[in-house]
Design a protein around this motif. Structure first.
Motif, PDB file in Angstrom:
ATOM      1  N   LYS A  25     -15.272  -1.062   1.392  1.00 57.70           N
ATOM      2  CA  LYS A  25     -16.599  -1.712   1.407  1.00 57.70           C
ATOM      3  C   LYS A  25     -16.889  -2.347   2.759  1.00 57.70           C
ATOM      4  O   LYS A  25     -18.042  -2.535   3.118  1.00 57.70           O
ATOM      5  CB  LYS A  25     -16.680  -2.795   0.320  1.00 57.70           C
ATOM      6  N   ARG A  26     -15.826  -2.681   3.494  1.00 56.96           N
ATOM      7  CA  ARG A  26     -16.001  -3.275   4.825  1.00 56.96           C
ATOM      8  C   ARG A  26     -15.950  -2.231   5.933  1.00 56.96           C
ATOM      9  O   ARG A  26     -15.867  -2.560   7.105  1.00 56.96           O
ATOM     10  CB  ARG A  26     -14.915  -4.331   5.071  1.00 56.96           C
ATOM     11  N   GLY A  27     -15.939  -0.953   5.546  1.00 58.40           N
ATOM     12  CA  GLY A  27     -16.031   0.108   6.547  1.00 58.40           C
ATOM     13  C   GLY A  27     -14.716   0.687   7.027  1.00 58.40           C
ATOM     14  O   GLY A  27     -14.685   1.520   7.928  1.00 58.40           O
ATOM     15  N   TYR A  28     -13.601   0.270   6.420  1.00 59.13           N
ATOM     16  CA  TYR A  28     -12.300   0.821   6.823  1.00 59.13           C
ATOM     17  C   TYR A  28     -12.035   2.139   6.096  1.00 59.13           C
ATOM     18  O   TYR A  28     -12.482   2.341   4.973  1.00 59.13           O
ATOM     19  CB  TYR A  28     -11.171  -0.161   6.499  1.00 59.13           C
ATOM     20  N   GLN A  29     -11.301   3.038   6.770  1.00 64.38           N
ATOM     21  CA  GLN A  29     -10.829   4.274   6.133  1.00 64.38           C
ATOM     22  C   GLN A  29      -9.436   3.971   5.613  1.00 64.38           C
ATOM     23  O   GLN A  29      -8.550   3.630   6.397  1.00 64.38           O
ATOM     24  CB  GLN A  29     -10.753   5.403   7.151  1.00 64.38           C
ATOM     25  N   VAL A  30      -9.254   4.096   4.302  1.00 63.75           N
ATOM     26  CA  VAL A  30      -7.986   3.699   3.688  1.00 63.75           C
ATOM     27  C   VAL A  30      -7.279   4.894   3.087  1.00 63.75           C
ATOM     28  O   VAL A  30      -7.876   5.686   2.358  1.00 63.75           O
ATOM     29  CB  VAL A  30      -8.229   2.634   2.580  1.00 63.75           C
ATOM     30  N   ARG A  31      -6.004   5.020   3.411  1.00 64.98           N
ATOM     31  CA  ARG A  31      -5.128   5.987   2.738  1.00 64.98           C
ATOM     32  C   ARG A  31      -4.083   5.159   2.012  1.00 64.98           C
ATOM     33  O   ARG A  31      -3.715   4.086   2.481  1.00 64.98           O
ATOM     34  CB  ARG A  31      -4.457   6.915   3.748  1.00 64.98           C
ATOM     35  N   THR A  32      -3.602   5.666   0.881  1.00 61.32           N
ATOM     36  CA  THR A  32      -2.649   4.887   0.100  1.00 61.32           C
ATOM     37  C   THR A  32      -1.339   5.639  -0.106  1.00 61.32           C
ATOM     38  O   THR A  32      -1.298   6.868  -0.047  1.00 61.32           O
ATOM     39  CB  THR A  32      -3.236   4.530  -1.286  1.00 61.32           C
ATOM     40  N   ALA A  33      -0.295   4.853  -0.345  1.00 67.18           N
ATOM     41  CA  ALA A  33       1.023   5.395  -0.681  1.00 67.18           C
ATOM     42  C   ALA A  33       1.641   4.445  -1.702  1.00 67.18           C
ATOM     43  O   ALA A  33       1.467   3.233  -1.601  1.00 67.18           O
ATOM     44  CB  ALA A  33       1.897   5.483   0.565  1.00 67.18           C
ATOM     45  N   GLU A  34       2.354   5.014  -2.675  1.00 68.90           N
ATOM     46  CA  GLU A  34       2.926   4.181  -3.738  1.00 68.90           C
ATOM     47  C   GLU A  34       4.402   3.859  -3.537  1.00 68.90           C
ATOM     48  O   GLU A  34       4.979   3.125  -4.319  1.00 68.90           O
ATOM     49  CB  GLU A  34       2.726   4.862  -5.096  1.00 68.90           C
ATOM     50  N   ASN A  35       5.012   4.417  -2.494  1.00 67.16           N
ATOM     51  CA  ASN A  35       6.419   4.110  -2.218  1.00 67.16           C
ATOM     52  C   ASN A  35       6.729   4.490  -0.772  1.00 67.16           C
ATOM     53  O   ASN A  35       5.877   5.038  -0.067  1.00 67.16           O
ATOM     54  CB  ASN A  35       7.343   4.846  -3.203  1.00 67.16           C
ATOM     55  N   GLY A  36       7.949   4.194  -0.369  1.00 65.53           N
ATOM     56  CA  GLY A  36       8.349   4.444   1.006  1.00 65.53           C
ATOM     57  C   GLY A  36       8.269   5.897   1.409  1.00 65.53           C
ATOM     58  O   GLY A  36       7.819   6.227   2.504  1.00 65.53           O
ATOM     59  N   GLU A  37       8.675   6.778   0.508  1.00 60.36           N
ATOM     60  CA  GLU A  37       8.663   8.212   0.808  1.00 60.36           C
ATOM     61  C   GLU A  37       7.228   8.689   1.062  1.00 60.36           C
ATOM     62  O   GLU A  37       6.950   9.394   2.032  1.00 60.36           O
ATOM     63  CB  GLU A  37       9.279   8.970  -0.373  1.00 60.36           C
ATOM     64  N   ASP A  38       6.309   8.282   0.170  1.00 58.18           N
ATOM     65  CA  ASP A  38       4.891   8.635   0.347  1.00 58.18           C
ATOM     66  C   ASP A  38       4.354   8.065   1.653  1.00 58.18           C
ATOM     67  O   ASP A  38       3.592   8.718   2.361  1.00 58.18           O
ATOM     68  CB  ASP A  38       4.033   8.061  -0.793  1.00 58.18           C
ATOM     69  N   LEU A  65      11.287  -0.544   4.809  1.00 57.10           N
ATOM     70  CA  LEU A  65      10.323   0.410   5.334  1.00 57.10           C
ATOM     71  C   LEU A  65       9.669  -0.118   6.614  1.00 57.10           C
ATOM     72  O   LEU A  65       9.493   0.618   7.585  1.00 57.10           O
ATOM     73  CB  LEU A  65       9.269   0.711   4.267  1.00 57.10           C
ATOM     74  N   THR A  66       9.343  -1.404   6.630  1.00 58.23           N
ATOM     75  CA  THR A  66       8.765  -2.021   7.832  1.00 58.23           C
ATOM     76  C   THR A  66       9.731  -1.892   8.999  1.00 58.23           C
ATOM     77  O   THR A  66       9.344  -1.522  10.108  1.00 58.23           O
ATOM     78  CB  THR A  66       8.430  -3.508   7.574  1.00 58.23           C
ATOM     79  N   ARG A  67      11.008  -2.165   8.743  1.00 62.38           N
ATOM     80  CA  ARG A  67      12.021  -2.065   9.797  1.00 62.38           C
ATOM     81  C   ARG A  67      12.108  -0.624  10.320  1.00 62.38           C
ATOM     82  O   ARG A  67      12.134  -0.392  11.527  1.00 62.38           O
ATOM     83  CB  ARG A  67      13.375  -2.535   9.268  1.00 62.38           C
ATOM     84  N   ALA A  68      12.112   0.349   9.396  1.00 62.56           N
ATOM     85  CA  ALA A  68      12.212   1.761   9.795  1.00 62.56           C
ATOM     86  C   ALA A  68      11.006   2.178  10.638  1.00 62.56           C
ATOM     87  O   ALA A  68      11.157   2.861  11.657  1.00 62.56           O
ATOM     88  CB  ALA A  68      12.322   2.647   8.554  1.00 62.56           C
ATOM     89  N   ILE A  69       9.823   1.751  10.241  1.00 64.43           N
ATOM     90  CA  ILE A  69       8.598   2.138  10.961  1.00 64.43           C
ATOM     91  C   ILE A  69       8.527   1.458  12.324  1.00 64.43           C
ATOM     92  O   ILE A  69       8.265   2.097  13.339  1.00 64.43           O
ATOM     93  CB  ILE A  69       7.345   1.811  10.119  1.00 64.43           C
TER      94      ILE A  69
END
Length: 121
Positions: A25-38, A65-69
C-alpha cells in the motif's frame, strides 16, 4: 535512491499477509519467503534492496539466516531488519551482532517500521 524491493521472511502466513499489505500500500514491491531455504532462493531469483527477517522459524532461524546473508559478499550490502516477537534487549543485541542493521519488535508499529525502512533509502 529509495528502497523499493523488499524480501519479507516469516513463517507466519498472517504476518506475511499483514506486512505485505502494509508495504505494498506504501508502494513497495514485496516478495515473501516462509523459511530460510525459500529466502535464499528468492535472493538468487531477484535481488531485494532490503530484507525484513523473522527470528523464530522452522529449520534455519532468522539469526542464522541473517548471519549467512550478511557474511556472503554477494549480499552483504543488503540491509536486514529483524522483525521479531523476541523483545529482550539481548535478542536485539544478538540480532545486530549477526549483521542486522536494525531490529523491530512485533506486533509491528507501522510508522516505526516504515521510518526504519526509509532510513536505508
Amino acid at each position: 535512491m529509495p528502497i523499493q524491493k523488499i524480501l519479507l521472511v516469516d513463517d507466519s502466513k498472517t504476518e506475511l499477509h499483514v506486512l505485505s499489505e502494509l508495504l505494498t500500500k506504501r508502494g513497495y514491491q514485496v516478495r515473501t519467503a516462509e523459511n530460510g531455504e525459500d529466502a535464499l532462493k528468492r535472493l538468487q531469483e531477484e535481488r531485494p534492496e532490503l530484507i525484513l527477517m523473522d527470528v523464530v522459524m522452522p529449520g534455519q532461524n532468522g539469526f542464522q539466516l541473517t548471519r549467512a546473508i550478511t557474511r556472503d559478499p554477494a549480499y552483504a550490502d543488503i540491509p536486514v531488519i529483524i522483525c521479531s516477537s523476541k523483545n529482550q534487549e539481548t535478542d536485539r543485541v544478538w540480532g545486530l551482532r549477526q549483521g542486522a542493521k536494525d531490529y523491530v519488535v512485533k506486533p509491528v508499529n507501522p510508522e516505526e517500521l516504515l521510518s526504519k525502512i526509509k532510513a536505508f533509502g
